[in-house]
Design a protein around this motif. Structure first.
Motif, short mmCIF file in Angstrom:
data_model
loop_
_atom_site.label_atom_id
_atom_site.label_comp_id
_atom_site.label_asym_id
_atom_site.label_seq_id
_atom_site.Cartn_x
_atom_site.Cartn_y
_atom_site.Cartn_z
N GLY A 1 -47.08 -5.23 -18.09
CA GLY A 1 -46.72 -3.82 -18.23
C GLY A 1 -45.73 -3.68 -19.37
N PRO A 2 -45.19 -2.48 -19.61
CA PRO A 2 -44.26 -2.31 -20.72
C PRO A 2 -43.03 -3.19 -20.53
N ALA A 3 -42.55 -3.76 -21.63
CA ALA A 3 -41.36 -4.63 -21.54
C ALA A 3 -40.18 -3.84 -20.97
N GLU A 4 -40.15 -2.53 -21.24
CA GLU A 4 -39.05 -1.69 -20.74
C GLU A 4 -38.98 -1.70 -19.21
N ALA A 5 -40.12 -1.90 -18.57
CA ALA A 5 -40.12 -1.90 -17.10
C ALA A 5 -39.40 -3.15 -16.58
N ASP A 6 -39.71 -4.28 -17.16
CA ASP A 6 -39.03 -5.52 -16.76
C ASP A 6 -37.54 -5.40 -17.05
N ALA A 7 -37.22 -4.79 -18.21
CA ALA A 7 -35.81 -4.64 -18.57
C ALA A 7 -35.09 -3.74 -17.57
N MET A 8 -35.75 -2.67 -17.15
CA MET A 8 -35.12 -1.77 -16.18
C MET A 8 -34.84 -2.50 -14.87
N PRO B 1 -64.59 5.89 -23.88
CA PRO B 1 -65.20 7.13 -24.39
C PRO B 1 -65.09 8.30 -23.41
N THR B 2 -64.86 8.01 -22.12
CA THR B 2 -64.77 9.12 -21.15
C THR B 2 -63.35 9.69 -21.07
N VAL B 3 -62.40 9.06 -21.79
CA VAL B 3 -61.01 9.53 -21.76
C VAL B 3 -60.78 10.50 -22.93
N PRO B 4 -60.19 11.67 -22.68
CA PRO B 4 -59.93 12.60 -23.79
C PRO B 4 -59.02 11.99 -24.84
N LYS B 5 -59.28 12.33 -26.07
CA LYS B 5 -58.48 11.79 -27.19
C LYS B 5 -57.00 12.09 -27.00
N GLY B 6 -56.17 11.09 -27.28
CA GLY B 6 -54.71 11.32 -27.26
C GLY B 6 -54.15 11.59 -25.87
N SER B 7 -54.91 11.23 -24.82
CA SER B 7 -54.44 11.52 -23.46
C SER B 7 -53.06 10.90 -23.17
N ASN B 8 -52.28 11.65 -22.43
CA ASN B 8 -50.92 11.24 -22.05
C ASN B 8 -50.89 10.57 -20.68
N CYS B 9 -52.07 10.28 -20.15
CA CYS B 9 -52.17 9.88 -18.75
C CYS B 9 -51.58 8.48 -18.50
N PRO B 10 -50.68 8.33 -17.54
CA PRO B 10 -50.13 7.00 -17.28
C PRO B 10 -51.08 6.11 -16.49
N THR B 11 -51.20 4.87 -16.95
CA THR B 11 -51.97 3.88 -16.19
C THR B 11 -51.01 2.88 -15.54
N PHE B 12 -49.71 3.10 -15.78
CA PHE B 12 -48.67 2.23 -15.22
C PHE B 12 -47.47 3.11 -14.89
N LYS C 1 -52.69 -0.52 -13.82
CA LYS C 1 -54.04 -1.02 -14.10
C LYS C 1 -53.95 -1.93 -15.31
N ALA C 2 -54.93 -2.80 -15.47
CA ALA C 2 -55.02 -3.69 -16.63
C ALA C 2 -53.76 -4.54 -16.77
N LEU C 3 -53.31 -5.09 -15.66
CA LEU C 3 -52.13 -5.97 -15.70
C LEU C 3 -52.56 -7.43 -15.63
N GLU C 4 -51.59 -8.33 -15.55
CA GLU C 4 -51.89 -9.76 -15.67
C GLU C 4 -52.50 -10.35 -14.41
#
Ligand code: BG6
Length: 479
Positions: free
Chosen positions: A460-467, A297-308, A331-334
């Motif tokens: 994290g995003p699968a694209e990161a592992d692929a990169m 709830p403290t994060v603005p709606k639709g925020s573009n902020c990267p957590t990874f 953040k919020a990784l395995e």
């Protein structure tokens, strides 16, 4: 530690950082005899404190266990409180009078610790410089400040400029608490005190370097703060870039703080600004146990902020020609880990059936360790040269050392008291670090790139592992 009285003033004394980090670290140093016997600790904040005993007691729960019982009362008795604002020099004059009284007008030293939001930095430093200094011939004044130091190159330079009008650079101790971690402090020793590593530490032998920061927790409760910064400003521009500088710098002329920091600046200036093509950013979504970033709830709606973020950095100098440095943070990784992985080249003509690279791994968290992956002949009757496997030369600290490792804040505050600036960030270092990320940050801020979703608790995003996988393939072989 010397006989001069020392006053340690903790600004923001009623806040969270002071309660959880600063006071517990001071307590530990006190119990270890690393503060002068005649130290006084003065909490300073805007709120009124009518009950000093209750104020002191709030810290006890956070004190580290050992030695607690016998020292707690002595330590608490040394804590006083002064109420005041951060923008009125008259309040600093009041603080100064209070300190002089404690110091009995004798020669004393003062350490000011700014556990404050950045909006209060300049006001507090103005107050200190105008009304609460000690003439140099009587003692020293040092000021510890803690990030965020600006949001990009321009705002950071502006802050540095403002502080430079108020204090000398040698009086400013910018904390990056990663520089207080045992395994980070050890990088210089490992590299330059061991011929085996010193000789291998270059593009001839090293294929790539990976610096990884992973946390399981999301931004719970801190979403509002975090959203202003994002993962790049929160941990990459500072903590992980400091690690990169130590891993990549040239050998300093001496162990002096200036020589070491000169080399860090030098190598940071060789790092190319990260481009969008060399970066993947992500934002976590919900899993069964955790709400997604945007559901905070403290994060603005639709925020573009990267957590990874995963990014490839290039260092333009001979030592690191064509050696990619990958920085990955999320953040919020395995899992929770902070690791430096140094991968060596494959042999041009692989020996026997050996296919795996040598790898040196330095773990700063969750357990301090360093291990080198090597190939050995599998031991035992009937095993031949061809029977090999990969294992580790393993230096896991808790198996080797009985000593308990200090918290980063304990090390750093103790170094500041001792006047050693080596592990504090100089203004030119800060500037060089911001220069690497500022164009990328501006692109992200303008929404030119959208974070890719990844589920909380994943890698994290699968694209990161692929990169990374594509990069490994491209970099294989001797370059
Ligand atoms: C802080 C960041 O600087 O470092 C936090 O603001 C992060 O977001 C923390 O969690 C990590 O520090 P440590 O010492 O727990 O790895």
């Amino acid at each position: 530690v010397g006989e001069r009285p020392l006053s340690i003033v903790v600004f923001g004394a009623t806040g969270d950082l002071a309660k959880k980090k600063t006071f517990p670290a001071l307590f530990k140093l006190y119990t270890e005899g690393l503060l002068p016997a005649n130290v006084n600790i003065i909490g300073y904040a805007r709120s009124e404190v009518t009950d000093i005993l209750a104020f002191r007691k709030k810290f006890i729960a956070y004190f580290p266990g050992k030695g607690k019982e016998c020292h707690v009362d002595h330590f608490l008795a040394r804590i006083a409180y002064v109420q005041g604002s951060y923008d009125d020099p008259a309040d600093f004059a009041k603080l100064d009078a209070f300190l002089r009284n404690l110091e009995e007008n004798t020669k004393g030293n003062r350490l000011y610790y700014l556990a404050l939001p950045p909006t209060a930095f300049v006001g507090a430093c103005t107050g200190i410089s105008k009304a609460a200094m000690i003439p140099e011939e009587y003692g020293w004044v040092r000021v510890i400040v803690e990030k965020p130091f600006g949001r990009d190159l321009a705002t950071s330079n502006e802050l540095s400029h403002q502080l430079s009008q108020l204090l000398k650079e040698k009086q400013i101790f910018r904390i990056d608490h990663y520089l207080g971690k045992e395994m980070v402090q050890n990088i210089v020793t490992l590299r330059f005190a061991n011929r085996a590593f010193a000789a291998l530490w270059n593009a001839n032998n090293i294929a790539n370097v990976q610096i990884t920061f992973k946390e399981k927790i999301g931004t719970e409760g801190r979403g509002g703060y975090f959203d202003n910064f994002g993962i790049i400003r929160d941990v990459i521009q500072n903590h992980l870039t400091q690690i990169l500088a130590l891993v990549a710098m040239e050998k300093p002329r001496s162990l002096s703080a200036e020589d070491i920091r000169d080399e860090k600046v030098e190598v940071l200036r060789c790092v190319e600004p990260v481009s969008l093509e060399n970066c993947i950013i992500g934002q976590y979504t919900a899993n069964e146990a955790m709400p997604g970033y945007l559901e905070d709830p403290t994060v603005p709606k639709g925020s573009n902020c990267p957590t990874f973020a995963l990014m490839k950095l290039k260092i333009n100098n001979d030592r690191w020609r064509n050696v990619p440095f990958y920085i990955k943070a999320g953040k919020a990784l395995e899992s929770k880990a902070v690791r430096i992985r140094i991968q060596f080249h494959e042999e041009v003509r692989p020996f026997l059936n050996r296919t795996q690279r040598n790898e040196l791994v330095i773990c700063a968290q969750p357990t301090e360790a360093m291990y080198m992956k090597i190939t050995t002949k599998t031991p035992g009757l009937g095993k031949e040269l061809i029977d090999t496997h990969q294992t580790e030369l393993d230096l896991t600290y808790h198996n080797r050392y009985a000593v308990s490792l200090p918290d980063a804040y304990e090390s750093l505050i103790s170094e500041a008291v001792g006047g050693n600036s080596t592990n504090f960030v100089r203004s030119d270092e800060l500037e060089a670090a911001w220069a690497i990320f500022t164009p990328l940050l501006h692109s992200i801020d303008k929404g030119e790139v959208k974070p890719l979703p990844y589920q909380a608790g994943s890698r994290g995003p699968a694209e990161a592992d692929a990169m990374l996988a594509a990069e490994y393939r491209r970099n294989e072989g001797y370059q």
